[in-house]
Design a protein around this motif. Structure first.
Motif, short mmCIF file in Angstrom:
data_model
loop_
_atom_site.label_atom_id
_atom_site.label_comp_id
_atom_site.label_asym_id
_atom_site.label_seq_id
_atom_site.Cartn_x
_atom_site.Cartn_y
_atom_site.Cartn_z
N ARG A 21 41.36 -18.87 -24.20
CA ARG A 21 40.37 -18.31 -25.22
C ARG A 21 39.05 -19.40 -25.07
N GLY A 22 39.45 -20.54 -24.74
CA GLY A 22 38.22 -21.59 -24.56
C GLY A 22 37.49 -21.11 -23.53
N ALA A 23 38.03 -21.00 -22.27
CA ALA A 23 37.29 -20.38 -21.25
C ALA A 23 36.52 -19.07 -21.39
N ALA A 24 37.10 -18.36 -21.98
CA ALA A 24 36.41 -17.06 -22.28
C ALA A 24 34.98 -17.30 -23.05
N LEU A 25 35.52 -18.13 -24.09
CA LEU A 25 34.48 -18.37 -25.16
C LEU A 25 33.37 -19.07 -24.49
N ALA A 26 33.56 -19.84 -23.69
CA ALA A 26 32.68 -20.87 -22.74
C ALA A 26 31.50 -19.84 -21.98
N LEU A 27 32.48 -19.07 -21.02
CA LEU A 27 31.87 -18.25 -20.33
C LEU A 27 30.89 -17.20 -21.14
N GLY A 28 31.47 -16.36 -22.32
CA GLY A 28 30.57 -15.47 -23.12
C GLY A 28 29.43 -16.17 -23.63
N GLN A 80 41.33 -7.85 -10.37
CA GLN A 80 41.81 -8.36 -11.79
C GLN A 80 40.96 -9.43 -12.16
N LEU A 81 40.40 -10.22 -11.23
CA LEU A 81 39.62 -11.36 -11.85
C LEU A 81 38.18 -10.59 -12.09
N ALA A 82 37.78 -9.69 -11.50
CA ALA A 82 36.60 -8.98 -11.96
C ALA A 82 36.78 -8.40 -13.38
N ALA A 83 37.94 -7.84 -13.55
CA ALA A 83 38.05 -7.19 -14.92
C ALA A 83 38.12 -8.36 -16.13
N GLU A 84 38.83 -9.50 -15.70
CA GLU A 84 38.85 -10.55 -16.60
C GLU A 84 37.51 -11.11 -16.98
N ALA A 85 36.53 -11.24 -15.85
CA ALA A 85 35.46 -11.80 -16.16
C ALA A 85 34.38 -10.84 -17.01
N GLY A 86 34.46 -9.54 -16.39
CA GLY A 86 33.64 -8.50 -17.05
C GLY A 86 33.96 -8.22 -18.40
N ALA A 87 35.08 -8.47 -18.70
CA ALA A 87 35.64 -8.14 -20.17
C ALA A 87 34.99 -9.08 -21.08
N VAL A 88 34.60 -10.21 -20.77
CA VAL A 88 33.89 -11.27 -21.48
C VAL A 88 32.12 -11.31 -21.07
N ALA A 89 31.80 -11.16 -19.79
CA ALA A 89 30.48 -11.43 -19.26
C ALA A 89 29.59 -9.97 -19.86
N LEU A 114 26.27 -8.93 -14.39
CA LEU A 114 26.90 -8.59 -13.33
C LEU A 114 27.00 -9.78 -12.54
N LEU A 115 26.25 -10.76 -12.64
CA LEU A 115 26.35 -12.12 -11.92
C LEU A 115 27.79 -12.84 -12.21
N GLY A 116 27.40 -12.85 -13.81
CA GLY A 116 28.68 -13.53 -14.65
C GLY A 116 30.02 -12.93 -14.33
N THR A 117 29.95 -11.62 -14.01
CA THR A 117 31.17 -10.96 -13.86
C THR A 117 31.86 -11.09 -12.32
N LEU A 118 30.92 -11.25 -11.48
CA LEU A 118 31.22 -11.22 -10.07
C LEU A 118 31.21 -12.81 -9.41
N ALA A 119 30.70 -13.69 -10.02
CA ALA A 119 30.98 -14.82 -9.63
C ALA A 119 32.26 -15.49 -9.17
N LEU A 120 33.10 -15.39 -10.14
CA LEU A 120 34.65 -15.74 -9.93
C LEU A 120 35.35 -14.93 -9.12
N PRO A 121 35.23 -13.50 -9.32
CA PRO A 121 36.23 -12.80 -8.07
C PRO A 121 35.59 -13.15 -6.62
N LEU A 122 34.33 -13.20 -6.54
CA LEU A 122 33.78 -13.24 -5.14
C LEU A 122 33.95 -14.87 -4.47
N ARG A 123 34.00 -15.78 -5.30
CA ARG A 123 34.35 -17.05 -4.92
C ARG A 123 35.80 -17.17 -4.56
N ALA A 124 36.71 -16.28 -5.35
CA ALA A 124 37.91 -16.32 -5.19
C ALA A 124 38.43 -15.79 -3.95
N ALA A 125 37.85 -14.62 -3.67
CA ALA A 125 37.97 -13.79 -2.50
C ALA A 125 37.70 -14.67 -1.23
#
Length: 911
Positions: A18-25, A368-377, A409-420
């Motif tokens: 929750r903390g990470a999601a709240l910070a990203l949001g 999966q990472l894009a869905a996680e980040a997109g649900a918040v971003a 879009l940038l907030g959604t893709l930053a994590l999955p693209l770096r992980a990929a």
């Protein structure tokens, strides 16, 4: 894996983090709000600017006027074309020709018939200042009753067809000037006019009356003959039914329709279309339509298109400077979002590596990472964009929506693209220390590409300047950012070297903290370079922006000082009262009040006149030093005695015109022979003029009688000090203004400076630039905070283990500080140095005059306003980075000391 399973995993992830999601949001929401608010903020201040450009212009420049001369009236019955009913019909038809965004103010419009050639009144009782007869202009206009109050008599009635006597009204001001009253008769060539009433205009400054001032008041003109003679001109207001009667006079009547342009609803986006409408009305297809209504010879004229051209030039000059701020804050915000994703990918690296090792596909993992980040971003971006649309006024919606969508879009893709990129294929765990990492070939090619772009941007900006016009050039506007990126990449390559060099001597010392701190800083993951990149770019942008704002303030201060010459200036056309100096010297804040005799002397070479400045050297030299305008020593004007030429301080132009040889001047109190002994570019009494400064005591010695006469007293009083009480100063000037004679005038430096920032276009642009600088500084601190918090768990666990081995709390705090300092110090020092270098490189191409000075689209009277290095803008953001790093490190050490070691170590064992 089923959709339900993916949904369940997503819900679990969001609940457990929750903390990470709240910070990203929160980060995405704030960034999306700023991104969406920026274009609306630009629209808002540009709209205020175009409305001010039209609203502040004189009424005659804000109207559209259509006229038809008598010779262009081709009707079978010419008199019928001048009847009120026909003019009214044409007025309604012309209004229907106006298309959006050309809007006219209906209640201030005017139409009728007027004479274009004045008719002389032969009546002997009329005033004649120097002999010529008064000249009268006749107006048969509509709606007099709506725009004036009848003071005496009645409104004019239409005369019978062919009658040679008509009725007219005049304003009370005109009647008072010419001695008219109800019943007066004026005999004009071919027509007799009887005054039937006096009226008072409701709004003399409104377009109905002010466009043609003769309608409201008589004025004195000068004849074109030799010698020129003064005579009166006035307007007589006839009934609108008497338009045909004017055709029988020698006044060359014409029909006219006048429409004030209504700019209250005009937007900056509509300004180009409004100009096109006006140009078409004056010279194009719209004029052809108007001629179909008013007559084949109809002409349309308006100065509004010129006002719009001036606004467009100012807008084009301001836009590149604002674009520099937009590119800076946009790049910093983007880097921080990318850094957030990279840090999250690094934190979850073991988890993602395990999933890949157990068979998770790269596409599935990325999704999966894009869905996680997109649900918040994405919801956060939508909320930020919607909030900007509600809070920030503006016209355009699409640019704000696109900016908010890009942020989401940038907030959604930053994590999955770096992980990929990091987990393209399963690999064994291996350390990627910052001190031992080797850049890849791809990184080298990318860095060289950015270097070439930065060099091209700097060269382009220095050659063309931001004031050159031609719109916004993305490459030129990104020059400060590209310089920051290049510097960050260079520092990233050099960063491991000082760490390795410092670690070797630290390893041979007996202390633990120094070696351990440097070793941990060197063993930081290679992703730790991304916060350094964000910090350096953000610091460069903040320093550059702060210097821009400081340069604007300095330019306005200098322009205000040049206009006034001191903190305040009291002057008149006649000598000032003797008691005035004592009165203003007692005003709070006034340090010195210097009386000056200022006169204009004709030059023997036929060039511009010379300004003769006579003042007391000690007091005037103090004033010159206080203002910085031509500081000198009082000894340079010491009285030579006898008949020798008086020493004088002159301007460079005076020296170039007359040299250093003695020359004679002839002021009111007697001849003076002077010899230039020093040269100064400015002087408080006449900044920038062709001046000659003399010692008042020397002049008084040579001409004691005439110099002491009250008629030759000081005409100027210059005041120096700090925080002058403007109200008390105005009261003192009013109290000593003589009842009869020329008024005393007061000019304040503070008022002049405030007037320089009065344009809504400049005010809005400056506020927007300030907001961008503040936001950039905030992202700077956020980037540092994220980088420090990323390694906080490992630091806390290390401190707990060391405490179990007997590490004292003081050494623990020292370890925390020393570990956090290398990156913070490097970013702070690099940011200050790169900011200073960027200012030096780009100052030749940054002209701040459009932002600093009103009406200056590229220089102005003071020349181009160049960027200057501002120490506070360079050092304060860098110092803030270091202070924040120390505060976070000490706070982390303090929190760690309050916990038990067993709790910290158990926390570290959790998966």
């Amino acid at each position: 894996m089923s959709a339900l399973t993916w949904t369940g995993l997503l819900a679990i992830r969001l609940r457990t983090a929750r903390g990470a999601a709240l910070a990203l949001g929160t980060l995405v929401l704030v960034t999306a709000f700023l991104a969406a608010a920026f274009p609306r903020g630009v629209d808002a201040y540009e709209t205020r600017g175009v409305r001010h450009a039209l609203g502040a212009a004189p009424p005659e420049q804000r109207t559209v006027e259509i006229s038809v001369a008598r010779g262009d009236v081709t009707a079978a019955d010419p008199a019928a074309a001048y009847r009120a009913a026909e003019l009214g019909r044409q007025d309604r038809a012309i209004r229907r020709q106006f298309e959006e965004p050309l809007r006219v103010s209906g209640d201030q419009s005017l139409y009728g018939v007027r004479t274009t050639k004045a008719l002389n009144a032969r009546d002997s009782w009329l005033p004649r200042p120097e002999g010529p007869d008064p000249a009268m202009s006749l107006y048969a206009v509509a709606d007099l009753a709506r725009h004036a109050t009848l003071t005496r008599g009645r409104l004019p009635r239409g005369a019978a067809s062919g009658a040679r006597t008509v009725e007219a009204v005049v304003t009370v001001s005109t009647a008072r000037t010419l001695g008219l009253r109800v019943g007066s008769q004026l005999h004009l060539p071919g027509l007799t006019v009887r005054i039937c009433g006096l009226l008072t205009p409701h709004d003399p400054d409104g377009p109905y009356w002010a466009v043609d001032p003769l309608m409201a008041a008589a004025r004195q003109d000068v004849s074109a003959g030799t010698p020129p003679q003064k005579y009166w001109r006035a307007g007589l207001l006839l009934s609108p039914q008497d338009g045909p009667a004017l055709t029988a006079t020698e006044g060359e009547p014409e029909k006219f329709w006048r429409y004030p342009v209504d700019a209250s609803a005009l937007t900056a986006q509509e300004a180009p279309r409004l100009r096109d409408r006006l140009v078409s009305l004056e010279h194009g297809a719209a004029l052809a339509k108007v001629r179909g209504v008013a007559g084949g010879g109809a002409l349309a004229d308006s100065a509004v298109d010129g006002l719009l051209d001036g606004f467009a030039r100012m807008r084009a000059a301001v836009a590149p400077v604002i674009a520099v701020a937009a590119f800076g804050i946009g790049t910093v915000a983007g880097i921080v979002l990318l850094m957030t994703g990279a840090l999250a990918a690094a934190r979850r690296g073991p988890e993602l590596a395990l999933l890949r090792a157990r068979g998770a596909s790269l596409a599935g993992l990325t999704g999966q990472l894009a869905a996680e980040a997109g649900a918040v971003a994405l919801p956060a971006a939508a909320a930020g964009g919607g909030l900007a649309l509600l809070v920030v006024p503006g016209e355009r919606v699409l640019p704000s929506l696109l900016a908010a969508a890009g942020t989401g879009l940038l907030g959604t893709l930053a994590l999955p693209l770096r992980a990929a990129a990091a987990h393209r294929r399963p690999r064994t765990a291996a350390r990627a220390d910052l001190a031992t990492a080797r850049p890849s070939r791809r990184r080298t090619v990318a860095e060289l590409t950015v270097l070439v772009l930065a060099a091209g941007a700097v060269v382009a900006l220095r050659r063309r300047s931001t004031a050159a016009g031609g719109g916004v050039d993305a490459l030129v506007s990104a020059a400060p950012v590209l310089i920051g990126v290049i510097a960050a990449l260079v520092l990233l390559r050099l960063y491991p070297l000082p760490l390795r060099l410092a670690a070797r001597p630290a390893a041979r010392t007996s202390g633990l903290t120094g070696f351990l701190a440097l070793a941990r800083a060197g063993r930081a993951p290679a992703t730790a370079g991304l916060p350094l990149l964000a910090l350096l770019v953000a610091l460069t942008t903040a320093s550059f922006g702060g210097s821009v704002l400081a340069g604007i303030a300095t330019a306005r201060d200098r322009a205000a000082l040049t206009a006034v010459g001191a903190e305040a200036r009291v002057f008149a056309d006649k000598p000032l009262p003797a008691a005035l100096q004592r009165a203003v010297a007692a005003v709070p804040g006034v340090d010195d009040a210097v009386p000056v005799r200022l006169s204009v002397q004709a030059a023997d070479d036929g060039g511009p006149p010379l300004y003769l400045v006579i003042a007391d050297p000690p007091a005037y030299s103090r004033l010159a030093r206080a203002t910085g305008l031509g500081a000198f020593s009082a000894a340079q004007l010491a009285d030579p005695g006898g008949d020798r030429p008086l020493p004088a301080i002159v301007s460079p132009r005076v020296l170039a015109r007359f040299g250093r040889a003695p020359m004679a001047l002839q002021p009111e109190f007697g001849q003076l022979v002077i010899r230039p002994t020093a040269v100064r570019a400015d002087t408080p009494a006449q900044p920038g003029g062709d001046f000659v400064l003399l010692n008042a005591r020397s002049v008084a010695r040579l001409h004691p009688d005439t110099y002491a006469e009250p008629a030759n007293g000081p005409t100027l009083l210059l005041l120096s000090g700090h925080s002058l009480d403007a109200g008390a100063l105005r009261a003192a000037v009013r109290a000593h203004t003589p009842a009869a004679g020329p008024p005393l005038r007061l000019a304040l430096r503070s008022a002049e400076r405030a007037a320089l920032a009065d344009s809504p276009l400049q005010q809005g642009a400056e506020r927007l630039y300030t907001a961008a600088v503040v936001a950039g500084a905030g992202f700077t601190l956020l980037a540092l905070l994220l980088s420090l918090l990323q390694a906080a768990p490992q630091r806390t666990q290390l401190l707990a283990r060391l405490r179990t081995m007997g590490l004292p709390p003081a050494q623990g705090r020292r370890l925390m500080v020393l570990e956090a300092l290398p990156q913070a110090l490097l970013a702070a020092a690099g940011g200050a140095l790169v900011g200073a270098a960027a200012i030096r490189l780009l100052s030749a191409g940054m002209d701040l005059a459009p932002l600093a000075l009103p009406g200056a689209s590229g220089g102005g009277a003071l020349g181009a306003v160049r960027l200057r290095t501002d120490a506070a803008s360079l050092l304060l953001p860098s110092a803030g980075v270091v202070v924040l790093a120390l505060v976070v490190a000490l706070a982390q050490a303090w929190l760690s000391e309050r916990r038990r070691e067993s709790a910290e170590l158990r926390m570290g064992e959790r998966p």
